[in-house]
Design a protein around this motif. Structure first.
Motif, PDB file in Angstrom:
ATOM      1  N   VAL A   1     -10.627   5.628  -3.642  1.00 31.89           N
ATOM      2  CA  VAL A   1     -10.221   4.653  -2.902  1.00 31.89           C
ATOM      3  C   VAL A   1      -9.183   3.805  -3.083  1.00 31.89           C
ATOM      4  O   VAL A   1      -8.383   3.480  -2.447  1.00 31.89           O
ATOM      5  N   VAL A   2      -9.429   3.132  -4.441  1.00 31.85           N
ATOM      6  CA  VAL A   2      -8.734   2.402  -4.967  1.00 31.85           C
ATOM      7  C   VAL A   2      -7.217   3.173  -5.226  1.00 31.85           C
ATOM      8  O   VAL A   2      -6.256   2.447  -5.028  1.00 31.85           O
ATOM      9  N   MET A   3      -7.218   4.355  -5.842  1.00 34.90           N
ATOM     10  CA  MET A   3      -5.936   4.747  -6.093  1.00 34.90           C
ATOM     11  C   MET A   3      -5.221   5.037  -4.721  1.00 34.90           C
ATOM     12  O   MET A   3      -3.953   4.935  -4.736  1.00 34.90           O
ATOM     13  N   ARG A   4      -5.771   5.559  -3.715  1.00 39.20           N
ATOM     14  CA  ARG A   4      -4.825   5.955  -2.315  1.00 39.20           C
ATOM     15  C   ARG A   4      -4.414   4.483  -1.814  1.00 39.20           C
ATOM     16  O   ARG A   4      -3.571   4.299  -1.093  1.00 39.20           O
ATOM     17  N   SER A   5      -5.292   3.525  -1.985  1.00 40.09           N
ATOM     18  CA  SER A   5      -4.995   1.959  -1.297  1.00 40.09           C
ATOM     19  C   SER A   5      -3.908   1.463  -2.167  1.00 40.09           C
ATOM     20  O   SER A   5      -2.985   0.847  -1.550  1.00 40.09           O
ATOM     21  N   CYS A   6      -3.667   1.705  -3.294  1.00 40.39           N
ATOM     22  CA  CYS A   6      -2.828   1.092  -4.186  1.00 40.39           C
ATOM     23  C   CYS A   6      -1.293   1.842  -3.754  1.00 40.39           C
ATOM     24  O   CYS A   6      -0.211   0.949  -3.938  1.00 40.39           O
ATOM     25  N   ALA A   7      -0.906   3.082  -3.462  1.00 44.80           N
ATOM     26  CA  ALA A   7      -0.227   3.716  -2.833  1.00 44.80           C
ATOM     27  C   ALA A   7       1.025   3.189  -1.942  1.00 44.80           C
ATOM     28  O   ALA A   7       2.234   2.647  -2.287  1.00 44.80           O
ATOM     29  N   PRO A   8       0.458   2.702  -0.881  1.00 45.05           N
ATOM     30  CA  PRO A   8       1.290   2.203   0.255  1.00 45.05           C
ATOM     31  C   PRO A   8       1.592   0.781  -0.251  1.00 45.05           C
ATOM     32  O   PRO A   8       2.736   0.115   0.088  1.00 45.05           O
ATOM     33  N   ILE A   9       0.666  -0.033  -0.767  1.00 45.18           N
ATOM     34  CA  ILE A   9       0.964  -1.293  -1.276  1.00 45.18           C
ATOM     35  C   ILE A   9       2.207  -1.390  -1.974  1.00 45.18           C
ATOM     36  O   ILE A   9       3.105  -2.170  -2.145  1.00 45.18           O
ATOM     37  N   GLY A  10       1.957  -0.544  -3.364  1.00 39.99           N
ATOM     38  CA  GLY A  10       2.903  -0.459  -4.287  1.00 39.99           C
ATOM     39  C   GLY A  10       4.463  -0.120  -3.609  1.00 39.99           C
ATOM     40  O   GLY A  10       5.545  -0.577  -4.212  1.00 39.99           O
ATOM     41  N   ALA A  11       4.380   0.849  -2.782  1.00 45.38           N
ATOM     42  CA  ALA A  11       5.558   1.537  -2.346  1.00 45.38           C
ATOM     43  C   ALA A  11       6.383   0.363  -1.630  1.00 45.38           C
ATOM     44  O   ALA A  11       7.554   0.122  -1.627  1.00 45.38           O
ATOM     45  N   ALA A  12       5.618  -0.472  -0.917  1.00 44.42           N
ATOM     46  CA  ALA A  12       6.087  -1.729  -0.041  1.00 44.42           C
ATOM     47  C   ALA A  12       6.843  -2.529  -0.963  1.00 44.42           C
ATOM     48  O   ALA A  12       7.716  -3.043  -0.780  1.00 44.42           O
ATOM     49  N   LEU A  13       6.015  -3.068  -2.055  1.00 46.05           N
ATOM     50  CA  LEU A  13       6.432  -4.183  -3.216  1.00 46.05           C
ATOM     51  C   LEU A  13       7.855  -3.479  -3.654  1.00 46.05           C
ATOM     52  O   LEU A  13       8.630  -4.343  -3.872  1.00 46.05           O
ATOM     53  N   THR A  14       7.718  -2.310  -4.293  1.00 49.34           N
ATOM     54  CA  THR A  14       8.958  -1.759  -4.577  1.00 49.34           C
ATOM     55  C   THR A  14      10.073  -1.634  -3.901  1.00 49.34           C
ATOM     56  O   THR A  14      11.306  -1.885  -4.310  1.00 49.34           O
TER      57      THR A  14
END
Length: 244
Positions: free
Chosen positions: A91-104
């Motif tokens: 769950v955490v792994m999947r949740s990190c992906a869109p947040i990280g993409a937005a920050l990048t």
């Protein structure tokens, strides 16, 4: 410690305890972001070379730093999921992906805005910019893999493997200005040496960094809670929650 670790693996327990953390973390994030933005954009002195154009640093640097930290959290969760098959780690792994993409994406966009008056161009294929772009594609790759498989377990494994393989890019981003010729200046905030940034600029930048990290935690909790409700939608406790 092990009891807490096992509790943390329970989606229901995590959902309940994270609801208690959210108000305080949200207040911390909002306070730091408002204070840091006003302090940095309105009261910090202009740079003697770049003038006021440097002020994008108060958005660009925190976004870039937290985007890398987010990837390491995602990779750590991927390792836990592969080794211990913990559902919450996935769950955490999947949740990190869109947040990280937005920050990048924010880091790339603000870097282009800063680069135009500083370097005279919106984009150059220098080592750091290119490696950050690769980071963005890695995040998109993880998201794409989750959607590419009909079997949820296969999607999780493929995403976890990509997350772990992509870890090699994080130190490349950090050390790229030291290893290769780069238009980027070396790090100005240093833990083992004296920072080369003036304190009047350093302190609001540190406040913004705290604000971005707190925002990341809040966003991660919100995304994770939403993902938990979706995955556990057929369980009794989620049905009882929905009925209430």
């Amino acid at each position: 410690m092990w009891a807490f670790f096992h509790k943390l693996g329970s989606p229901r327990w995590f959902y309940e305890i994270s609801g208690k953390w959210l108000p305080w973390l949200s207040l911390l994030a909002l306070s730091c972001l408002i204070l840091g933005a006003v302090w940095g954009l309105a009261f910090a002195p202009p740079d003697f070379k770049q003038g006021n154009s440097y002020r994008i640093i108060f958005i660009h640097v925190p976004a870039a730093a937290v985007s890398m930290a987010c990837y390491m959290v995602m990779a750590f969760a991927a390792a836990i999921h592969l080794i211990w098959k913990m559902k919450l780690a996935d769950v955490v792994m999947r949740s990190c992906a869109p947040i990280g993409a937005a920050l990048t994406l924010i880091a790339l966009f603000t870097g282009s805005i800063w680069g135009k008056p500083t370097w005279g161009t919106w984009w150059v294929w220098d080592a750091r910019i290119t490696s950050v772009l690769i980071l963005f594609f890695l995040y998109l790759g993880v998201l794409a893999l989750y959607e590419a498989f009909e079997n949820a377990e296969s999607a999780s494994k493929a995403s976890a493997v990509l997350s772990l393989v992509g870890c090699v890019n994080v130190p490349i981003i950090y050390w790229s200005v030291e290893w290769w010729y780069s238009l980027h200046q070396p790090a100005t905030i240093k833990l083992t040496e004296e920072s080369t940034i003036h304190p009047d600029m350093l302190y609001p930048l540190l406040v913004m960094l705290c604000g971005f990290y707190a925002f990341f935690v809040v966003a991660l909790l919100l995304f994770s809670r939403s993902e938990i409700l979706y995955r556990e939608r057929k369980t009794k406790w989620v049905k009882a929650l929905a009925a209430a």
